[in-house]
Design an enzyme around this catalytic site. Structure first.
Site, short mmCIF file in Angstrom:
data_model
loop_
_atom_site.label_atom_id
_atom_site.label_comp_id
_atom_site.label_asym_id
_atom_site.label_seq_id
_atom_site.Cartn_x
_atom_site.Cartn_y
_atom_site.Cartn_z
N ASP A 168 0.83 -1.20 0.00
CA ASP A 168 0.00 0.00 0.00
C ASP A 168 0.86 1.26 0.00
OD1 ASP A 168 -2.56 -1.05 -0.11
OD2 ASP A 168 -2.76 -1.21 2.06
N PHE A 169 1.86 1.28 0.87
CA PHE A 169 2.69 2.48 0.97
C PHE A 169 3.57 2.66 -0.26
CE2 PHE A 169 1.71 1.96 5.54
CZ PHE A 169 1.24 3.23 5.79
#
Length: 414
Positions: A168-169
């Site tokens: 996600d990051f």
């Protein structure tokens, strides 16, 4: 915050982690990021963990320095307002499906600037339209079955998930880059771009970029589990005499010499080199291939030192090491947080809980970074944005609020 992106406005319609991260990084560099949510908050608005007052600490930290607009996105009128905001702003970050009211085409059609120059970055699940999230694409990537103790059976042992939603990051960071690349292209050519970034492609593509895909195809099978050892180099966790666990790594000749000197095992290393015919000073390969014998030497010597003395020796030799901390210990560590210029004083958080807040990860030595900005209250900027961006009169905005198509600040959240 820096003002490198001053004058750039972005509409963000998103939830969870990847999409808000893209907006956060742009906001920390000075962009005006306007997050538009459903009037009661997006899917991540009440994401665990909540304070006693019901404020999500995750939401608060992923939305710092942004503005917030709250609309009824289940109504045609509310959706129309969001499309109009995206069209007039010209820059959009979202993880809403392409086949939704906020498609690139639907927004571009509303533009009145002549040739459509909309730049949109859309986070997807998989490239073929299937849904995905960090932990499911991680399962597909193979990494969880590469983690775990070395003696676990490769065929029957369970997977080990990572706690951090790393994909996600990484996806959020890549989307911020993709957005700015498309804006740079528009500045040069006048042409807009629709950018689709599948979370799954970021994971499998990163695996390929690392060389791991080529490695698996070349070897014709899976890599063995290594526990906490570093693949292809020398590094592992050890434990001092007083029970402190720490990690060391030696990826260069200087780092290797420093470790050997700090542990005081020059004679033992020379004896092992004579027994094996290896020269551990020549690079990663001999140190990795003989890692078990080396690990035993290093742990035997670590058993003879308390951490205070051993860490002093490691520091004196300029080695690469760090002791393991719990995350609570890390959050309270002076070197990591209190004395780290990355962190600034607590802004006025919606949660009313004061704690250090990070500035931009990148720093410019000759410019003041400024103090971290707070996250907004949900709907805090609804009136301001509708007036400035859509030129709506106060009476029109008041009517939208009265009909509950738009909502103002939830500072007095029940």
């Amino acid at each position: 915050m820096y003002n490198l992106l001053d004058g750039l406005s972005i509409i963000e319609a998103s939830s969870f982690v990847a999409s808000p991260t893209a907006g956060l990084y742009c906001a920390q560099m000075g962009a005006e990021v306007i997050r538009v949510d459903h009037k009661e908050g997006g899917l991540d608005y009440d994401r665990y963990m909540l304070t006693r007052e019901g404020r999500s600490l995750s939401w608060e930290n992923l939305n710092r320095a942004k503005k917030s607009v709250a609309l009824d996105l289940r109504s045609d009128e509310g959706r129309e307002l969001l499309v109009e905001l995206a069209a007039k702003t010209g820059n959009l970050i979202t993880n809403l499906p392409e086949k939704s009211f906020l498609s690139h085409g639907a927004v571009a059609e509303r533009q009145v600037s002549g040739a459509p120059d909309l730049v949109s970055v859309r986070i997807m699940g998989w490239h073929d339209g299937r849904q995905a999230m960090d932990f499911t694409v991680n399962a597909a990537s193979g990494y969880p079955l590469m983690c775990g103790p070395e003696d676990w059976d490769q065929r029957t042992a369970p997977p080990v998930n990572q706690v951090l939603p790393a994909w996600d990051f990484i996806t959020g960071a890549y989307c911020a880059f993709a957005l700015l690349a498309a804006i740079r292209h528009r500045d040069t050519t006048g042409e807009g771009s629709e950018m689709r970034v599948p979370l799954g492609d970021v994971a499998i593509g990163t695996m390929a970029n690392s060389g791991a895909m080529a490695e698996m195809l070349y070897r014709g099978g899976d890599r063995e589990r290594l526990g906490n050892a570093i693949w292809g180099a020398f590094g592992r966790d050890f434990r001092s005499r007083d029970g402190v666990r720490f990690m060391v790594a030696a990826l260069t000749a200087k780092q290797w010499r420093g470790l050997v000197a700090a542990f005081g095992i020059t004679v033992e290393i020379a004896a092992l080199e004579a027994d094996t015919g290896a020269d551990f000073s020549t690079g990663d390969r001999p140190r990795f291939e003989h890692r078990h014998a080396l690990f035993a030497l290093f742990q035997d010597r670590a058993d003879q030192f308390d951490w205070a003395e051993l860490s002093s020796r490691l520091a004196a030799e300029g080695t690469t090491f760090e002791r393991y901390r719990t995350m609570h210990e890390a959050a309270n560590d002076a070197a990591l947080v209190r004395d780290n210029p990355l962190f600034g004083p607590s802004p006025a958080n919606p949660s009313d809980f004061a704690y250090p807040a990070p500035r931009s990860f990148a720093n410019i030595p000759d410019r003041a970074a400024g103090d971290p900005a707070p996250a907004p209250y949900l709907g805090q900027h609804t009136e301001e944005v509708l007036a400035e961006r859509l030129s709506l009169a106060s009476g029109t905005i008041g009517a939208l609020v009265d009909r509950d198509v738009a909502r103002l600040s939830d500072k007095e959240k029940p």
